[in-house]
Motif scaffolding. Structure first.
Motif, PDB file in Angstrom:
ATOM      1  N   SER B  55     -16.065  96.264  -2.968  1.00 27.90           N
ATOM      2  CA  SER B  55     -14.696  96.834  -2.910  1.00 27.90           C
ATOM      3  C   SER B  55     -13.821  96.784  -1.649  1.00 27.90           C
ATOM      4  O   SER B  55     -14.496  96.359  -0.802  1.00 27.90           O
ATOM      5  N   GLY B  56     -12.513  96.590  -1.651  1.00 30.38           N
ATOM      6  CA  GLY B  56     -11.814  96.326  -0.831  1.00 30.38           C
ATOM      7  C   GLY B  56     -11.332  94.711  -0.488  1.00 30.38           C
ATOM      8  O   GLY B  56     -10.704  94.214   0.319  1.00 30.38           O
ATOM      9  N   CYS B  57     -11.822  94.072  -1.598  1.00 33.43           N
ATOM     10  CA  CYS B  57     -11.859  92.499  -1.682  1.00 33.43           C
ATOM     11  C   CYS B  57     -10.380  92.256  -2.350  1.00 33.43           C
ATOM     12  O   CYS B  57     -10.077  91.002  -2.035  1.00 33.43           O
ATOM     13  N   GLY B  58      -9.693  92.943  -2.743  1.00 35.29           N
ATOM     14  CA  GLY B  58      -8.406  92.767  -3.448  1.00 35.29           C
ATOM     15  C   GLY B  58      -8.173  92.733  -4.753  1.00 35.29           C
ATOM     16  O   GLY B  58      -7.430  92.056  -5.196  1.00 35.29           O
ATOM     17  N   LYS B  59      -9.553  92.935  -5.564  1.00 29.05           N
ATOM     18  CA  LYS B  59      -9.036  93.060  -6.928  1.00 29.05           C
ATOM     19  C   LYS B  59      -8.155  93.890  -7.547  1.00 29.05           C
ATOM     20  O   LYS B  59      -7.316  93.321  -8.487  1.00 29.05           O
ATOM     21  N   SER B  60      -8.213  95.085  -7.043  1.00 33.10           N
ATOM     22  CA  SER B  60      -7.057  96.146  -7.822  1.00 33.10           C
ATOM     23  C   SER B  60      -5.621  95.479  -7.209  1.00 33.10           C
ATOM     24  O   SER B  60      -4.706  95.460  -8.132  1.00 33.10           O
ATOM     25  N   VAL B  61      -5.427  94.987  -6.021  1.00 37.92           N
ATOM     26  CA  VAL B  61      -4.041  94.583  -5.452  1.00 37.92           C
ATOM     27  C   VAL B  61      -3.874  93.338  -6.377  1.00 37.92           C
ATOM     28  O   VAL B  61      -2.434  92.997  -6.779  1.00 37.92           O
ATOM     29  N   THR B  62      -4.772  92.216  -6.827  1.00 32.04           N
ATOM     30  CA  THR B  62      -4.534  91.283  -7.703  1.00 32.04           C
ATOM     31  C   THR B  62      -4.035  91.906  -9.062  1.00 32.04           C
ATOM     32  O   THR B  62      -2.760  91.369  -9.602  1.00 32.04           O
TER      33      THR B  62
HETATM   34  N1  LIG Z   1      -1.420 101.334  -0.574  1.00 24.66           N
HETATM   35  C1  LIG Z   1      -1.845 100.278   0.397  1.00 24.66           C
HETATM   36  N2  LIG Z   1      -1.742 100.468   1.591  1.00 24.66           N
HETATM   37  C2  LIG Z   1      -2.466  99.778   2.362  1.00 24.66           C
HETATM   38  N3  LIG Z   1      -3.302  99.014   2.245  1.00 24.66           N
HETATM   39  C3  LIG Z   1      -3.840  98.778   0.763  1.00 24.66           C
HETATM   40  C4  LIG Z   1      -3.053  99.540   0.021  1.00 24.66           C
HETATM   41  N4  LIG Z   1      -3.599  99.382  -1.263  1.00 24.66           N
HETATM   42  C5  LIG Z   1      -4.622  98.445  -0.885  1.00 24.66           C
HETATM   43  N5  LIG Z   1      -4.684  97.966   0.522  1.00 24.66           N
HETATM   44  C6  LIG Z   1      -5.514  97.166   0.926  1.00 24.66           C
HETATM   45  O1  LIG Z   1      -5.947  96.100   0.124  1.00 24.66           O
HETATM   46  C7  LIG Z   1      -7.003  95.555   0.295  1.00 24.66           C
HETATM   47  C8  LIG Z   1      -7.564  95.288  -0.997  1.00 24.66           C
HETATM   48  O2  LIG Z   1      -7.749  96.708  -1.842  1.00 24.66           O
HETATM   49  P1  LIG Z   1      -8.300  96.686  -3.477  1.00 24.66           P
HETATM   50  O3  LIG Z   1      -7.304  95.741  -3.907  1.00 24.66           O
HETATM   51  O4  LIG Z   1      -7.892  98.131  -3.719  1.00 24.66           O
HETATM   52  O5  LIG Z   1      -9.776  96.362  -3.234  1.00 24.66           O
HETATM   53  P2  LIG Z   1     -10.886  96.191  -4.566  1.00 24.66           P
HETATM   54  O6  LIG Z   1     -11.344  95.136  -4.592  1.00 24.66           O
HETATM   55  O7  LIG Z   1     -11.717  97.520  -4.218  1.00 24.66           O
HETATM   56  O8  LIG Z   1     -10.029  96.899  -5.829  1.00 24.66           O
HETATM   57  C9  LIG Z   1      -7.875  96.579   1.035  1.00 24.66           C
HETATM   58  O9  LIG Z   1      -8.008  95.896   2.448  1.00 24.66           O
HETATM   59  C10 LIG Z   1      -7.103  97.604   1.159  1.00 24.66           C
HETATM   60  O10 LIG Z   1      -7.251  98.497   2.595  1.00 24.66           O
END
Ligand SMILES: Nc1ncnc2c1ncn2[C@@H]1O[C@H](COP(=O)(O)OP(=O)(O)O)[C@@H](O)[C@H]1O
Ligand code: SF4
Ligand SMILES: [Mg+2]
Lengths: 314, 522, 364
Positions: B55-62
């Protein structure tokens, strides 16, 4: 290949920042909010004036700030009523009843408006904090009683309750202050009760209890620090309201016996009689002066809440 | 070992989604979070593509970047391309905002409101229609004050106006000829389940799925043909609402034209992106023409729509509701007639997630992004939802991007996998390759941390996990972002960043152990 | 109907609160010595000698018994409508009748302001809340903060200065009367309408509703009606502005909060156009927390009523109560406190029911 259970990935562990660094960061965030910063600065100026009033009243041209009568000019002098600078800075905003200069009285009023409001909020908050923490932490019957008692307080509008209680106690300045304290503590009791309840169920407090830490010790070590910052925010937001209510009570002449006290509501009330003659400044100027304070302290309070409430913090 | 540079992925016809050099950052008060740092991959039609990582690897942001749903502020996509069905939806990122970075915590973002508005308009017509998404926490992702039905119906009415109008028109204008055709074709089918499927399709096409079962009963009653026909007519007549079909014809035309307009706008956008002046002029003209045409063509239609608002909308609502119930059946919800009128909080987590899936499917998207759809659910429900997604993928033929932190789930679900670490894809391969022949030290570490039942019970007890944590992405490690946790770290790893290279058979790795030491970015 | 049971249950829960309220008012009264209390039971116009009346009153109040028993007597009196007497320059007579006379005016003021402020605040709050940190939003925030932080009495005076008739000489905007619920100049002094009763205390009462605007309309007297309407404008505007500021703050905050929720992302991911995302998904959720604070806002509205009625000389229950305080009428103060408490309690009940109606998550 057979794969069964989920892989448990470790959550990102956030290192706990040392307290001082955290405070500095919070302050940085707070000052970054321009409106909150302006509010803070103006509030501090008002507070400073109130303090100067207290330690060095002579700066306003009189030796005692307790009565507007002290500013009544000698009969001989030719005193302007309208705002003018020709008679020195004291007359910059003109005069009100008895030719009392508005500006210095307004400044003197801060000593009373801010002083009494601080007194009311602080005592109310301390009392409410104590009662609320105990009720929230120890719960049960105590909590039930607190909720019912505060319910009653919340079931009457503040101003009306202030009337009623100060009337019953005698309508003097002192009793009105007592009445406002009586009215104000339930807000803090409710607030801290809620916070104490949620703190109690937090893991580390549960752990402390399980390891034999006593109730009172938990309250002091864990609960109180957790409720302090919301209480602080509430105080800063309430100060504006209390000043307003205090001025309103003076304006409505509910407070008897010190009709010459330099107080902003009192000043506006006095100025009101001159409105039909087109003399607006005795009403408008003290009001604006008061408004600047209440707006600033609200801006400051909102800003504080934004940085202290972890939910809103970004 | 043959090393191919694959920085510029070639877009082939069967790639439904292509992501190239995607970069997404969050401009926070603590600094710039470099959440996605140049990610490229593609998803083929019909495949299930996995993305895995801690978690925190950027999957959701992708995933949110693909939907162009990155919360702004603080986040922005700052570069790259995302081709959906051949169109680059974020080609205009540079024009939408001007970002001036003075320091990590002092960033000025200047927005071009007009362009952003146009961008949002176009993107909102792509979202839901071409790609849909389901989220990790169904209890948060469903609107608490709308019924499940209303939320699904909203989606249906947004995207399916053409097909709804079509089936209403067919239903209202059904002719003897249609019935005869239907009867003769049905009588030719001997197999009962085939017949059932045929009847279902026919009933849906003609907008009367309610009487599916009755029609089937009549057909299988072995009665004489004229009798069957009479029965059928009696079934069908009450289904017809007797509404004026002109308005539905116009509705269909109107929405057809809207879709055309969207296509033209996309083409215009692409020409703008390529600075193709001829294209810009041409499509601008076409957009203008169509808009002008539509204005006159639908003048009375828009008036009629307002005047007939009640009856007109009711017909659509009813039809959409039928379809919503169908969808709820499709995702195996028991008692869809009851569930459709429930509020989200009245359902269990599994039911909520099924409803989410039904909602996502409402517009027949060709790509479904599932962001940890089972993480918030209990184990049994998890398995059911996974089965459902897999079935739907087979049934509808649409692609799925399946995001999870759980490698075991990946093994069950996916065709291909990308392993993400700290905003980069560090390895991409077919599922078999990942599990049998993993290359990247991070992937190997992840695999080791799975409790495995096939190897050794004793091993199971001492599950190895990768030491350390996902780094803070405000100040990520230089070079290879995995280097602080890597057992094979070399000097070069801190200095330059390894590129994702193909090591054969489409197996791609970003690690200096597998590529030329000089082959990196400084 | 489940809702009916919910309302009944909430009504039952009111009983302890209302009893608590009566305890409070009882304690307030017990702060005064007996001889002062007895004053409130004396009718100076009666033929019975005052000393006899005093003795009777002592008996009726149960003053010979210990306080808990006195409380029972007090409750009995409240129930029987025997709320004591008062005598002020504003009103003299039984407290309950005074409440009956002046209460409708306050309700009228409150209802106008509530409706107006809700009609304005919800669309405006939706608009600015959907665009946080834009110029419109900043303006909206400054506006609501300023009016929220402004003392009501001062706002009332400022409006009088700007819009009040004959306040500033030659002011073209000064068209609204600043005192009273209507202007005596609108009636013909030779033939005063029979439905207007002069109480000899400078207060005019009208029948049957005690609302001059409505009564004038009923009797077809449009001169009085328009004068009553014009007299209402400034008090209503003042109250509306303060209330509007409060509601606007909460609607905006609710919008901003709701906009950051996951379901909004879902809605966008479905391709819902932004306009509908705001209307269907954000606003509906934003209004729920707003409803919960309406109770609090209502309390501040009632506080504002007192000041506004004082500044505008508007004969409502606030002015009635203020006169009782200023002229030492124990029963008048008691009655006012009680009636304000009852209004607030009922308002909170309504808020709870509305809340239960609009939020499907509330189980009742
Ligand atoms: N709204 C936000 N504001 C600041 N940082 C964010 C935000 N959303 C995600 N991040 C950062 O982006 C990175 C990837 O998060 P995320 O994609 O949620 O991880 P995961 O792989 O668990 O889905 C993390 O380091 C997180 O801190
Ligand atoms: S590039 Fe270097 S640090 Fe990164 S994974 Fe490969 S060996 Fe480890
Ligand atoms: Mg995630």
């Amino acid at each position: 290949m057979v794969l069964r259970k989920s892989m448990r990935t470790p959550d990102v562990v956030v290192k706990k920042r040392p307290r001082l660094e955290d405070t500095i960061y919070t302050a940085k965030l707070f000052f970054k909010n321009r409106l909150a910063f302006v509010g803070f600065v103006i509030t501090m100026i008002y507070f400073a004036i109130a303090v100067i009033d207290e330690v060095y009243p002579q700066w306003l041209g009189v030796s005692n700030l307790n009565s507007m009568a002290n500013w009544v000019p000698a009969l001989s002098s030719n005193v302007p009523t309208a705002p003018t600078l020709s008679h020195g800075w004291m007359y910059i905003f003109g005069t009100t009843q008895f030719l009392v200069p508005i500006f210095p009285v307004m400044l003197a009023a801060l000593k009373f408006d801010i002083g009494y409001s601080l007194l009311i909020v602080t005592i109310g908050a301390l009392f409410g904090l104590a009662v609320g923490t105990i009720a929230g932490y120890f719960g049960k019957i105590f909590d039930e009683i607190l909720m019912r008692v505060t319910d009653i307080f919340f079931s009457v509008p503040f101003i009306v309750l202030a009337f009623a209680i100060s009337y019953a106690l005698g309508r003097s300045l002192n009793t009105v202050i007592i009445a406002l304290i009586i009215i104000w503590w339930p807000i803090y009791a409710r607030l801290t009760r809620g916070l104490a309840l949620s703190t109690r169920s937090m893991k580390y407090v549960e752990a402390a209890t399980a390891s034999g830490s006593s109730g009172m010790r938990n309250v002091v070590v864990h609960v109180i620090p957790n409720v302090l910052s919301p209480v602080f925010v509430q105080i800063s937001l309430d100060l504006g309201s209390i000043v307003q209510i205090f001025a309103t009570l003076y304006f409505l002449s509910v407070i008897q016996g010190s009709q010459l006290l330099p107080e902003l509501g009192n000043m506006i009330s006095r100025g009101q009689t001159y409105l039909p003659q087109g003399i607006w400044w005795p009403v408008v100027i003290p009001g604006i002066f008061l408004l600047i304070f209440t707006v600033s302290i609200n801006l400051m309070g909102d800003g504080l809440r934004d940085v202290l409430d972890p939910k809103l913090r970004r | 070992m043959l090393v191919n540079e694959i920085d510029k992925t070639k877009i082939t016809r069967d790639d439904y989604l292509v992501v190239q050099n995607l970069k997404t950052q969050f401009f926070t008060s603590k600094g710039i979070v470099k959440a996605i740092d140049s990610v490229s991959f593609s998803v083929k039609e019909g495949e299930v593509y996995g993305i895995v990582g801690e978690s925190g690897c950027g999957k959701s942001v992708t995933a949110t970047s693909i939907m162009d749903l990155v919360p702004d502020p603080p986040g922005r996509i700052i570069g790259g391309s995302i081709y959906i069905d051949g169109f680059d939806i974020i080609s205009d990122t540079d024009k939408l905002v001007k970002i001036t970075v003075k320091s990590e915590t002092d960033v000025k973002i200047k927005r071009n409101k007009r362009l952003i508005k146009r961008h949002n308009y176009i993107i909102s017509r792509i979202r839901g229609k071409k790609i849909a998404m389901i989220f990790q926490e169904p209890s948060l992702a469903l609107n608490p004050v709308m019924t499940i039905g209303d939320q699904i119906i909203e989606n249906i009415l947004l995207h399916n106006m053409v097909s709804i109008s079509e089936s209403i028109i067919r239903r209202e204008t059904i002719k003897d000829q249609d019935l005869d055709n239907f009867l003769s074709e049905a009588s030719a089918i001997k197999n009962h389940s085939d017949l059932k499927r045929y009847v279902q399709r026919w009933a849906r096409d003609f907008g009367m799925p309610d009487i599916e079962d009755s029609i089937l009963n009549v057909l299988s009653s072995n009665a004489a043909k004229p009798f069957v026909r009479k029965e059928l007519v009696e079934l069908i007549i009450p289904q017809r609402k007797g509404v004026n079909i002109n308005i539905f014809k116009e509705t269909k035309d109107y929405h057809d034209d809207l879709n055309k307009l969207l296509d033209l706008n996309l083409k215009l956008l692409n020409s703008e992106n390529k600075a193709d002046t001829a294209g810009i002029a041409r499509y601008e003209q076409e957009v203008k023409n169509l808009e002008r045409q539509m204005r006159t063509k639908y003048l009375t239609f828009n008036l009629k729509r307002i005047i007939l608002k009640k009856t007109y909308q009711r017909v659509f609502q009813e039809e959409a509701r039928r379809r919503a119930i169908e969808l709820l059946k499709l995702v195996n919800i028991a008692g869809p007639e009851r569930v459709i009128d429930s509020y989200p909080h009245e359902l269990s987590g599994g039911m909520q997630q099924r409803s989410m899936i039904a909602m996502a499917l409402a517009s027949d998207p060709r790509l479904l992004i599932a962001d940890e759809p089972t993480t918030a659910l209990d184990v049994t429900t998890q398995a059911q939802i996974l089965d459902l997604i897999r079935e739907l993928n087979k049934f509808t033929g649409s692609s799925v991007i399946f995001i999870t932190h759980d490698l075991a789930v990946i093994a069950e679900m996916c065709n291909r996998v990308a392993v993400m670490y700290a905003g980069n894809i560090v390895e991409e391969a077919s599922v078999d390759d990942i599990f049998t022949n993993s290359k990247h030290p991070y992937t190997t570490g992840l695999l080791k941390s799975i409790p495995r039942t096939d190897i050794n019970v004793a091993r199971n007890l001492r599950m190895e996990s990768i030491p350390g944590n996902v780094p803070n992405l405000i100040t990520p490690p230089t070079g290879c972002r995995f280097n602080p946790r890597c057992q094979h770290k070399m000097d070069v790893c801190e200095k330059s960043k390894p590129k994702l290279v193909d090591v054969g058979d489409g197996h791609k790795v970003a690690c200096f152990l597998y590529s030329d030491l000089t082959d990196g970015d400084n | 109907m489940e809702l009916r049971y919910y309302i009944i249950r909430r009504l039952l829960l009111l009983i302890p609160t209302i009893l608590g309220l009566t305890v409070l008012t009882f304690l307030l009264m017990r702060a005064f010595p007996n001889y002062q209390l007895v004053q409130g039971y004396i009718n100076p116009h009666s033929s019975i000698p005052v000393s006899v009346q005093m003795l009777n009153a002592e008996k009726a109040l149960g003053l010979n018994y210990p306080p808990p028993v006195q409380y029972i007597y007090y409750l009995k009196d409240l129930f029987l409508g025997n709320w004591g007497q008062m005598s002020t320059t504003f009103y003299s007579g039984p407290v309950l009748r005074g409440i009956e006379y002046f209460f409708p005016n306050t309700v009228q003021l409150a209802i106008f302001s509530i409706i107006l402020s809700i009609i304005i605040a919800i669309p405006l709050g939706t608009y600015i809340g959907a665009r946080p940190n834009t110029a419109a939003d900043q303006a909206g925030r400054v506006f609501s903060l300023a009016f929220y932080a402004m003392p009501t009495f001062w706002l009332a005076l400022i409006l009088q200065i700007i819009l009040g008739q004959d306040v500033i000489y030659g002011n073209p905007f000064g068209i609204f009367p600043i005192q009273g619920s209507f202007q005596p100049t609108s009636i013909n002094p030779l033939h005063p309408p029979s439905w207007l009763i002069n109480t000899q205390l400078g207060t005019v009462l009208s029948s049957p509703t005690h609302l001059i605007l409505i009564d004038a309309l009923i009797h077809g007297d449009f001169a009085v009606a328009s004068s009553a309407f014009m007299s209402l404008v400034l008090p209503v505007v003042t109250l509306t502005l303060t209330l509007l500021a409060g509601i606007l703050r909460f609607v905006r905050a609710g919008m901003v909060d709701a906009a950051s929720q996951e379901y909004v992302k879902t809605a966008r991911s479905k391709g819902v156009p932004e306009r509908l995302v705001i209307k269907r998904h954000i606003r509906k959720n934003a209004l729920i927390p707003t409803v919960t604070v309406l109770g609090l806002l209502f309390a501040s509205l009632l506080g504002g009523v007192v000041t506004i009625e004082y500044v505008f000389g508007y004969p409502g229950i606030g002015l009635f109560g203020l006169n009782a305080v200023l002229q030492n009428q124990i029963f008048g103060v008691m009655g006012t406190t009680l009636i304000f408490g009852l209004i607030l309690v009922m308002a909170n009940l309504i808020v709870d029911v509305v809340y239960a109606l609009i939020d499907p998550r509330i189980r009742y």
